[in-house]
Design a protein around this motif. Structure first.
Motif, PDB file in Angstrom:
ATOM      1  N   THR A 319       0.809  -1.225   0.000  1.00 24.55           N
ATOM      2  CA  THR A 319       0.000   0.000   0.000  1.00 24.55           C
ATOM      3  C   THR A 319       0.845   1.279   0.000  1.00 24.55           C
ATOM      4  N   LEU A 320       1.712   1.423   0.975  1.00 26.17           N
ATOM      5  CA  LEU A 320       2.446   2.680   1.099  1.00 26.17           C
ATOM      6  C   LEU A 320       3.493   2.858   0.006  1.00 26.17           C
ATOM      7  N   SER A 321       3.956   1.761  -0.557  1.00 26.01           N
ATOM      8  CA  SER A 321       4.907   1.866  -1.664  1.00 26.01           C
ATOM      9  C   SER A 321       4.327   2.678  -2.815  1.00 26.01           C
ATOM     10  N   LYS A 322       3.004   2.653  -2.961  1.00 23.19           N
ATOM     11  CA  LYS A 322       2.342   3.370  -4.049  1.00 23.19           C
ATOM     12  C   LYS A 322       2.255   4.874  -3.781  1.00 23.19           C
ATOM     13  N   LYS A 323       2.363   5.255  -2.510  1.00 20.73           N
ATOM     14  CA  LYS A 323       2.291   6.670  -2.153  1.00 20.73           C
ATOM     15  C   LYS A 323       3.660   7.339  -2.177  1.00 20.73           C
ATOM     16  N   ALA A 324       4.707   6.557  -1.988  1.00 22.83           N
ATOM     17  CA  ALA A 324       6.057   7.107  -1.926  1.00 22.83           C
ATOM     18  C   ALA A 324       6.591   7.396  -3.326  1.00 22.83           C
ATOM     19  N   ASP A 325       7.513   8.347  -3.404  1.00 23.62           N
ATOM     20  CA  ASP A 325       8.164   8.642  -4.683  1.00 23.62           C
ATOM     21  C   ASP A 325       9.177   7.568  -5.033  1.00 23.62           C
ATOM     22  N   LEU A 326       9.726   6.933  -4.018  1.00 21.20           N
ATOM     23  CA  LEU A 326      10.616   5.788  -4.208  1.00 21.20           C
ATOM     24  C   LEU A 326      10.439   4.873  -3.019  1.00 21.20           C
ATOM     25  N   PHE A 327      10.301   3.592  -3.292  1.00 23.32           N
ATOM     26  CA  PHE A 327      10.176   2.591  -2.230  1.00 23.32           C
ATOM     27  C   PHE A 327      11.371   1.661  -2.319  1.00 23.32           C
ATOM     28  N   PHE A 328      12.057   1.463  -1.182  1.00 24.11           N
ATOM     29  CA  PHE A 328      13.264   0.649  -1.172  1.00 24.11           C
ATOM     30  C   PHE A 328      13.152  -0.422  -0.099  1.00 24.11           C
ATOM     31  N   ASP A 329      13.314  -1.672  -0.524  1.00 24.11           N
ATOM     32  CA  ASP A 329      13.252  -2.810   0.396  1.00 24.11           C
ATOM     33  C   ASP A 329      14.679  -3.156   0.828  1.00 24.11           C
ATOM     34  N   VAL A 330      14.982  -2.830   2.089  1.00 22.65           N
ATOM     35  CA  VAL A 330      16.336  -3.034   2.596  1.00 22.65           C
ATOM     36  C   VAL A 330      16.569  -4.471   3.058  1.00 22.65           C
ATOM     37  N   ARG A 331      15.519  -5.264   3.183  1.00 17.70           N
ATOM     38  CA  ARG A 331      15.655  -6.611   3.752  1.00 17.70           C
ATOM     39  C   ARG A 331      16.621  -7.505   2.979  1.00 17.70           C
ATOM     40  N   PRO A 332      16.586  -7.547   1.648  1.00 15.49           N
ATOM     41  CA  PRO A 332      17.529  -8.429   0.942  1.00 15.49           C
ATOM     42  C   PRO A 332      18.992  -8.063   1.180  1.00 15.49           C
ATOM     43  N   VAL A 333      19.247  -6.795   1.508  1.00 10.81           N
ATOM     44  CA  VAL A 333      20.623  -6.342   1.720  1.00 10.81           C
ATOM     45  C   VAL A 333      21.135  -6.775   3.095  1.00 10.81           C
ATOM     46  N   LEU A 334      20.273  -6.741   4.104  1.00  9.58           N
ATOM     47  CA  LEU A 334      20.718  -6.913   5.487  1.00  9.58           C
ATOM     48  C   LEU A 334      20.361  -8.255   6.112  1.00  9.58           C
ATOM     49  N   SER A 335      19.478  -9.022   5.489  1.00 10.31           N
ATOM     50  CA  SER A 335      18.998 -10.265   6.108  1.00 10.31           C
ATOM     51  C   SER A 335      20.039 -11.369   6.065  1.00 10.31           C
ATOM     52  N   GLY A 336      19.940 -12.286   7.053  1.00 11.54           N
ATOM     53  CA  GLY A 336      20.807 -13.452   7.113  1.00 11.54           C
ATOM     54  C   GLY A 336      20.143 -14.654   6.477  1.00 11.54           C
ATOM     55  N   GLU A 337      20.354 -15.835   7.068  1.00 14.53           N
ATOM     56  CA  GLU A 337      19.765 -17.057   6.513  1.00 14.53           C
ATOM     57  C   GLU A 337      18.246 -16.996   6.519  1.00 14.53           C
ATOM     58  N   LYS A 338      17.687 -16.431   7.559  1.00 13.31           N
ATOM     59  CA  LYS A 338      16.258 -16.192   7.626  1.00 13.31           C
ATOM     60  C   LYS A 338      16.005 -14.712   7.383  1.00 13.31           C
ATOM     61  N   PRO A 339      14.892 -14.366   6.741  1.00 18.52           N
ATOM     62  CA  PRO A 339      14.651 -12.957   6.412  1.00 18.52           C
ATOM     63  C   PRO A 339      14.725 -12.024   7.610  1.00 18.52           C
ATOM     64  N   GLN A 340      14.280 -12.509   8.792  1.00 13.92           N
ATOM     65  CA  GLN A 340      14.239 -11.649   9.965  1.00 13.92           C
ATOM     66  C   GLN A 340      15.587 -11.519  10.674  1.00 13.92           C
ATOM     67  N   ASP A 341      16.532 -12.366  10.317  1.00 16.90           N
ATOM     68  CA  ASP A 341      17.843 -12.334  10.968  1.00 16.90           C
ATOM     69  C   ASP A 341      18.706 -11.222  10.382  1.00 16.90           C
ATOM     70  N   ALA A 342      19.366 -10.482  11.263  1.00 24.07           N
ATOM     71  CA  ALA A 342      20.180  -9.349  10.846  1.00 24.07           C
ATOM     72  C   ALA A 342      21.623  -9.807  10.655  1.00 24.07           C
ATOM     73  N   LYS A 343      22.037  -9.970   9.415  1.00 23.52           N
ATOM     74  CA  LYS A 343      23.360 -10.494   9.097  1.00 23.52           C
ATOM     75  C   LYS A 343      24.480  -9.598   9.620  1.00 23.52           C
ATOM     76  N   TYR A 344      24.242  -8.292   9.635  1.00 22.41           N
ATOM     77  CA  TYR A 344      25.275  -7.340  10.047  1.00 22.41           C
ATOM     78  C   TYR A 344      24.967  -6.695  11.399  1.00 22.41           C
ATOM     79  N   GLY A 345      24.080  -7.344  12.154  1.00 20.04           N
ATOM     80  CA  GLY A 345      23.666  -6.817  13.446  1.00 20.04           C
ATOM     81  C   GLY A 345      22.370  -6.048  13.336  1.00 20.04           C
ATOM     82  N   GLY A 346      21.576  -6.090  14.444  1.00 20.79           N
ATOM     83  CA  GLY A 346      20.329  -5.332  14.443  1.00 20.79           C
ATOM     84  C   GLY A 346      20.579  -3.859  14.143  1.00 20.79           C
TER      85      GLY A 346
END
Length: 370
Positions: A319-346
């Motif tokens: 929903t909100l991605s449609k309102k923003a001028d640019l929407f960026f999903d940071v999860r693929p950059v920072l996630s570990g083996e599981k999407p919720q795990d922070a590979k580089y620290g919380g």
């Protein structure tokens, strides 16, 4: 406030009113020094911005909270100096260099022509303009002598701050800080980074300037001005009250927003958090600002926190991605083996921050926003 018609930020460190402290003796004067690393070289007119309102809620909010109007206090004297010395990074900041010998050439700054400033409750104010030649990488040292019963400060500040004692200068965060090193120069776009401790830079060493938006600002270049409005413990629920924090944010042309971690841990209601982030997006868009919205970064969520993290990000994406001028999903950059795990620290370390900055930079350049 006329200050914003003239000045833009000349430092990418996060500097905010996060908390309050109560001096042991409210009639006694104390002196502190704060060191801001300069982002742009040249001889410019500068002015320092201050506020007597808390921007956000610290911890659980029992001791200080968003939009708290602080009591009156006094700036007895304020001085500034150009500092070319190498200041320590990380835990070494606490070693307190010999500033009596290494920082010299202080000049007084004034407030409406006066050396002394009585700060009123809830006041936004700035010092009188001063001209100074500074090189990129220099530090502007603010020496401030103050007294009062209740002083706003930044408990989790990531830049060197010291207080004068009988034994010399000692590392201390309990010093009132300028919220912006304002610089009068022509810029293409004023960019603000609005978020929590991750945006502020916690996770990278103190005074390292390796947090994600510091690296991103370097990549984007000096034609723009960048103001870091990230605050430890900050949450969308604070900013969405549209108080002092949002007041500062709306002075900019582009808002880069990254909220949700503390809302998940403290507000604990994904619908409320989604509504708070949406209110911010709608508020800035209605003012004609460009909004770059990011997903909530991974933080090793478990149980109900994980459920909320997924629910909030689902709403941002759908929903909100449609309102923003640019929407960026940071999860693929920072996630570990599981999407919720922070590979580089919380709180992402320097490596994770660099990867984040580079990926977001590519998305921004492709979008043409900056």
């Amino acid at each position: 406030m006329k200050f914003f018609d003239t000045y833009t930020s000349n430092c990418i460190a996060g500097s905010a009113n996060q908390h309050v402290f109560y001096p042991e003796d409210s009639t006694k004067s104390y002196t502190g020094r704060i060191f801001y690393k300069i982002a742009n070289s040249g001889r410019f007119e500068h002015s320092l911005l201050f506020s007597n309102i808390l921007d956000s809620t610290y911890s659980d909010g029992t001791k200080s909270h968003k939009n708290l109007i602080c009591d009156s206090w006094t700036i007895e004297n304020a001085l500034i100096a150009r500092c070319k010395m190498e200041l320590p990074v990380g835990k070494a900041v606490e070693t307190s260099p010999d500033f009596n010998n290494d920082v010299t050439g202080f000049l007084p700054i004034t407030f409406n022509g006066n050396r002394k400033k009585e700060v009123a409750p809830g006041e936004f104010f700035c010092c009188d303009p001063f001209k100074m030649t500074l090189e990129k990488g220099d530090y502007l040292c603010l020496e401030i002598t103050f007294k009062g019963p209740q002083i706003p400060y930044h408990e989790e500040i990531e830049i060197p701050t010291y207080k004068k004692t009988e034994e010399g200068w000692k590392y201390s965060r309990k010093v009132p800080v300028a919220l912006m090193v304002g610089c009068k120069r022509e810029v293409k776009t004023k960019v603000a980074y609005l978020g929590d401790s991750i945006t502020q830079g916690i996770g990278t060493p103190i005074n390292s300037y390796k947090h994600w938006n510091s690296v991103l600002s370097e990549l984007l270049g000096e034609e723009n001005a960048y103001w870091n409005l990230g605050i430890g413990y900050g949450r969308a629920n604070d900013a969405a009250t549209l108080g002092a924090w949002a007041f500062k944010a709306k002075q900019n042309d582009v808002l880069v927003i990254c909220f949700g971690v503390n809302d998940i841990f403290r507000i604990r209601d994904s619908k409320t958090t989604c509504a708070d982030i949406e209110r911010l997006v709608d508020f800035f868009k209605a003012l004609g600002k460009n909004v770059i919205l990011q997903t909530v970064p991974p933080f090793g969520y478990r149980g109900e926190d994980l459920v909320r993290w997924n629910e909030i990000n689902d709403y941002l994406c759908s929903t909100l991605s449609k309102k923003a001028d640019l929407f960026f999903d940071v999860r693929p950059v920072l996630s570990g083996e599981k999407p919720q795990d922070a590979k580089y620290g919380g709180h992402p370390n320097a490596e994770g921050s660099k990867l984040w900055a580079e990926a977001l930079y590519s998305a921004i350049k492709e979008s043409g926003i900056l």
